[in-house]
Design an enzyme around this catalytic site. Sequence first.
Site, PDB file in Angstrom:
ATOM      1  CE  LYS A  30       0.683   1.235   4.584  1.00 41.83           C
ATOM      2  NZ  LYS A  30       1.501   2.370   5.006  1.00 41.83           N
TER       3      LYS A  30
ATOM      4  N   GLY B  74      10.115  -2.870   6.703  1.00 42.75           N
ATOM      5  CA  GLY B  74      10.327  -1.585   7.386  1.00 42.75           C
ATOM      6  C   GLY B  74      10.289  -0.436   6.407  1.00 42.75           C
ATOM      7  N   GLY B  75       9.461  -0.563   5.388  1.00 43.03           N
ATOM      8  CA  GLY B  75       9.477   0.402   4.293  1.00 43.03           C
ATOM      9  C   GLY B  75       8.221   1.251   4.183  1.00 43.03           C
ATOM     10  N   GLY B  76       7.274   1.121   5.110  1.00 46.27           N
ATOM     11  CA  GLY B  76       6.070   1.960   5.061  1.00 46.27           C
ATOM     12  C   GLY B  76       5.081   1.549   3.983  1.00 46.27           C
TER      13      GLY B  76
ATOM     14  N   GLY C 211       3.949  -4.196   4.188  1.00 50.18           N
ATOM     15  CA  GLY C 211       4.244  -5.578   3.800  1.00 50.18           C
ATOM     16  C   GLY C 211       3.815  -6.606   4.843  1.00 50.18           C
TER      17      GLY C 211
ATOM     18  CB  SER D  54      -0.168  -4.689   7.661  1.00 52.23           C
ATOM     19  OG  SER D  54       0.604  -3.976   8.578  1.00 52.23           O
ATOM     20  CB  SER D  55      -0.002  -6.707   2.825  1.00 50.39           C
ATOM     21  OG  SER D  55      -0.545  -7.318   1.696  1.00 50.39           O
TER      22      SER D  55
ATOM     23  CG  ASP E 210      -0.810   0.099   8.457  1.00 52.49           C
ATOM     24  OD1 ASP E 210      -1.506   0.966   9.018  1.00 52.49           O
ATOM     25  OD2 ASP E 210       0.350   0.288   8.063  1.00 52.49           O
TER      26      ASP E 210
END
Length: 304
Positions: free
Chosen positions: A15, A103-105, A108, A110-111, A143
């Site tokens: 996202k 750790g990229g916002g 990942g 959460s998905s 998320d």
Amino acid sequence: MSENTGKITVLAPAKVNLHLAVKEKRPDGFHNLESVFLAVNFGDTLHFMLNNHENSHDLTMEGMNFSLPAEKNIINRALSVFRAKTGFSKGIAIRAEKRIPVGGGLGGGSSNAAYALLAFNKLAGSPLDKNALLELGSALGSDVPFFIYETAAAWVTGRGEFINPLNNIPQLFFVLVNPGFQSDTASAFRLLDEYRKNPRYDAGIPSSKNENNLFPGIQEIGSWLKYRNDFLQVFDEKERSVYNEIIFQLTEQGAVYANLSGAGSTCFGVFNNIEQAQKTAQVLRERWPFVQECGLLENTILST
Ligand code: C5P
């Protein structure tokens, strides 16, 4: 998700936060948010296959180095809460092809958790309805509920648990750019709290009640001037300058909008046509370690 064959392969999409306003801190320690979440057609591929080894699970992660102990992996945590809630006891083998930077916002973890819950529920014969899945999901991460909705776009509030799907989204294309370092969400929220305690920050903490709510206008994506990411200003000079450089380069290449996603560390540019997104990705790939062009999410079931 379609008919139960004992196996399923899904895209667990990434996202981006087109808009991310952080509101007041709540008594439970989380912050209220107002955010526009968009899911994209790039992500991790998750394969699930049932077997006859009662209560067993076997998770293989491919594509990235993971230092986390297996029980802390969010897919295994999703399986534990799903088994506890439903009594589901079949053995299951899971293979995750990881592509989303950790750790990229980009949501990942959460998905992965959300699409794992959706897959377990499908393979178990749908014992849980959407509300029960949302409840399980929100206990795994703020998320996760957005992804449980399986929608391409949503207006998200609360700590992430209130989801208003948005329709009539124009065709948009994205270039995701990760600078090669990670950002820790909890630390970024702490930095934001510190930043707002500084007397020089005199705008006050925008509360959910007193700031103009974007939602009525957001029914149509494209209010670019109104979008922001409250995290961008709270990082130290070094990190901020990296993000600003990426955002500048994306804009220079013709992005109609560019910003940081989530609490970092990936930035994204929005484009109206795929050619320009591809051309931009090609240019930025020479400078940054992870660059990915993509569109809005369409389909998440890859095979059953
Ligand atoms: O829920 P999640 O695991 O993504 O949250 C990580 C941390 O980020 C939380 O422990 C909390 O400190 C912070 N957070 C927050 N407000 C949110 C989401 C996360 O303060 N809405």
